[in-house]
Design an enzyme around this catalytic site. Structure first.
Site, short mmCIF file in Angstrom:
data_model
loop_
_atom_site.label_atom_id
_atom_site.label_comp_id
_atom_site.label_asym_id
_atom_site.label_seq_id
_atom_site.Cartn_x
_atom_site.Cartn_y
_atom_site.Cartn_z
N ASP A 33 0.84 -1.20 0.00
CA ASP A 33 0.00 0.00 0.00
C ASP A 33 0.89 1.25 0.00
O ASP A 33 1.89 1.33 0.72
CB ASP A 33 -0.92 0.00 1.22
CG ASP A 33 -2.08 0.97 1.08
OD1 ASP A 33 -3.23 0.50 0.96
OD2 ASP A 33 -1.84 2.20 1.08
N ILE A 34 0.49 2.24 -0.78
CA ILE A 34 1.29 3.48 -0.91
C ILE A 34 1.24 4.32 0.37
O ILE A 34 2.13 5.14 0.61
CB ILE A 34 0.80 4.29 -2.13
CG1 ILE A 34 1.89 5.22 -2.65
CG2 ILE A 34 -0.49 5.04 -1.83
CD1 ILE A 34 1.58 5.80 -4.02
N ASN A 89 -12.68 -3.03 2.76
CA ASN A 89 -13.55 -1.86 2.85
C ASN A 89 -14.50 -1.89 1.64
O ASN A 89 -14.04 -2.02 0.50
CB ASN A 89 -12.71 -0.59 2.85
CG ASN A 89 -11.85 -0.47 4.10
OD1 ASN A 89 -12.25 -0.94 5.17
ND2 ASN A 89 -10.68 0.12 3.97
N GLY A 95 -15.87 2.78 3.86
CA GLY A 95 -14.63 3.55 3.73
C GLY A 95 -13.84 3.21 2.48
O GLY A 95 -12.64 3.50 2.41
N GLN A 96 -14.48 2.61 1.48
CA GLN A 96 -13.77 2.24 0.26
C GLN A 96 -13.46 3.48 -0.56
O GLN A 96 -14.34 4.31 -0.82
CB GLN A 96 -14.63 1.28 -0.58
CG GLN A 96 -13.93 0.77 -1.83
CD GLN A 96 -14.75 -0.26 -2.59
OE1 GLN A 96 -15.91 -0.51 -2.26
NE2 GLN A 96 -14.16 -0.86 -3.60
N HIS A 102 -10.37 -5.02 -3.30
CA HIS A 102 -9.03 -5.23 -2.76
C HIS A 102 -9.13 -5.71 -1.33
O HIS A 102 -10.02 -5.32 -0.59
CB HIS A 102 -8.17 -3.97 -2.86
CG HIS A 102 -8.83 -2.74 -2.34
ND1 HIS A 102 -9.76 -2.02 -3.06
CD2 HIS A 102 -8.70 -2.09 -1.15
CE1 HIS A 102 -10.17 -0.99 -2.35
NE2 HIS A 102 -9.55 -1.01 -1.18
N HIS A 104 -7.04 -5.82 2.12
CA HIS A 104 -5.89 -5.30 2.86
C HIS A 104 -5.35 -6.41 3.77
O HIS A 104 -6.12 -7.07 4.49
CB HIS A 104 -6.30 -4.15 3.78
CG HIS A 104 -6.82 -2.92 3.10
ND1 HIS A 104 -6.04 -1.80 2.92
CD2 HIS A 104 -8.03 -2.61 2.59
CE1 HIS A 104 -6.76 -0.85 2.33
NE2 HIS A 104 -7.98 -1.32 2.12
P1 5GP Z 1 -9.62 1.56 0.49
O1 5GP Z 1 -9.62 2.84 1.26
O2 5GP Z 1 -10.39 1.70 -0.80
O3 5GP Z 1 -10.02 0.36 1.28
O4 5GP Z 1 -8.12 1.25 0.14
C1 5GP Z 1 -7.47 1.77 -0.96
C2 5GP Z 1 -6.00 1.68 -0.63
O5 5GP Z 1 -5.27 1.87 -1.83
C3 5GP Z 1 -5.54 2.76 0.35
O6 5GP Z 1 -4.99 2.13 1.49
C4 5GP Z 1 -4.51 3.54 -0.44
O7 5GP Z 1 -3.41 3.96 0.34
C5 5GP Z 1 -4.12 2.59 -1.54
N1 5GP Z 1 -3.70 3.22 -2.76
C6 5GP Z 1 -4.37 4.21 -3.42
N2 5GP Z 1 -3.71 4.54 -4.54
C7 5GP Z 1 -2.60 3.74 -4.58
C8 5GP Z 1 -1.52 3.63 -5.52
O8 5GP Z 1 -1.43 4.32 -6.53
N3 5GP Z 1 -0.56 2.70 -5.23
C9 5GP Z 1 -0.62 1.90 -4.13
N4 5GP Z 1 0.37 1.01 -3.93
N5 5GP Z 1 -1.63 1.99 -3.23
C10 5GP Z 1 -2.61 2.90 -3.46
#
Ligand code: 5GP
Length: 116
Positions: A33-34, A89, A95-96, A102, A104
């Site tokens: 994750d970034i 999420n 919180g998606q 995806h 986590h």
């Molecule tokens: P969500 O909030 O949808 O459950 O998780 C999305 C996740 O994707 C977040 O934890 C966010 O940091 C990660 N993310 C978003 N954009 C990028 C990206 O360009 N590269 C990587 N490696 N992670 C990303």
């Protein structure tokens, strides 16, 4: 959150933007994750652009099982023998923020409950 299935993760799957890929096969991709929320924070995604688990179809059953077994293997590869948190999420209240399913994997620190 966009309603299309073309997301930043589509670009990562197509290798159009860089990611630290830790596992890949014909169906799944895993990358760090970034914006990590734990010392180990890995995302496991299907290459198929399913929006989230709420949008999965009966024909996705085998793929979803494959993703969970990929979580198991990636967590082991990351050295998370002491346990880890698995999170999906889903939708606005979940919180998606990225509209591509995806999972986590969060680990290498104790996790509290309930989550925020
Ligand atoms: P969500 O909030 O949808 O459950 O998780 C999305 C996740 O994707 C977040 O934890 C966010 O940091 C990660 N993310 C978003 N954009 C990028 C990206 O360009 N590269 C990587 N490696 N992670 C990303």
């Amino acid at each position: 959150m966009s309603n299309t299935t073309e997301t930043i993760f589509s670009k990562i799957i197509r290798k159009e933007i860089p990611a630290n890929i830790v596992y890949e096969d014909e169906l799944a991709l895993a990358f760090t994750d970034i914006n990590p929320q734990a010392p180990v924070h890995i995302l496991v995604i299907p290459k198929k652009p399913i929006i989230n688990i709420a949008n999965a179809k009966p024909e996705d059953q085998a793929l979803l099982g494959h993703l969970l077994l990929t979580v198991r293997d990636v967590a082991l590869q990351a050295g998370l023998e002491n346990g880890y948190r698995v999170v999906m999420n889903t939708g606005a209240d979940g919180g998606q923020t990225v509209n591509h399913l995806h999972i986590h994997i969060l680990g290498s620190r104790p996790m509290s409950w309930p989550p925020g």
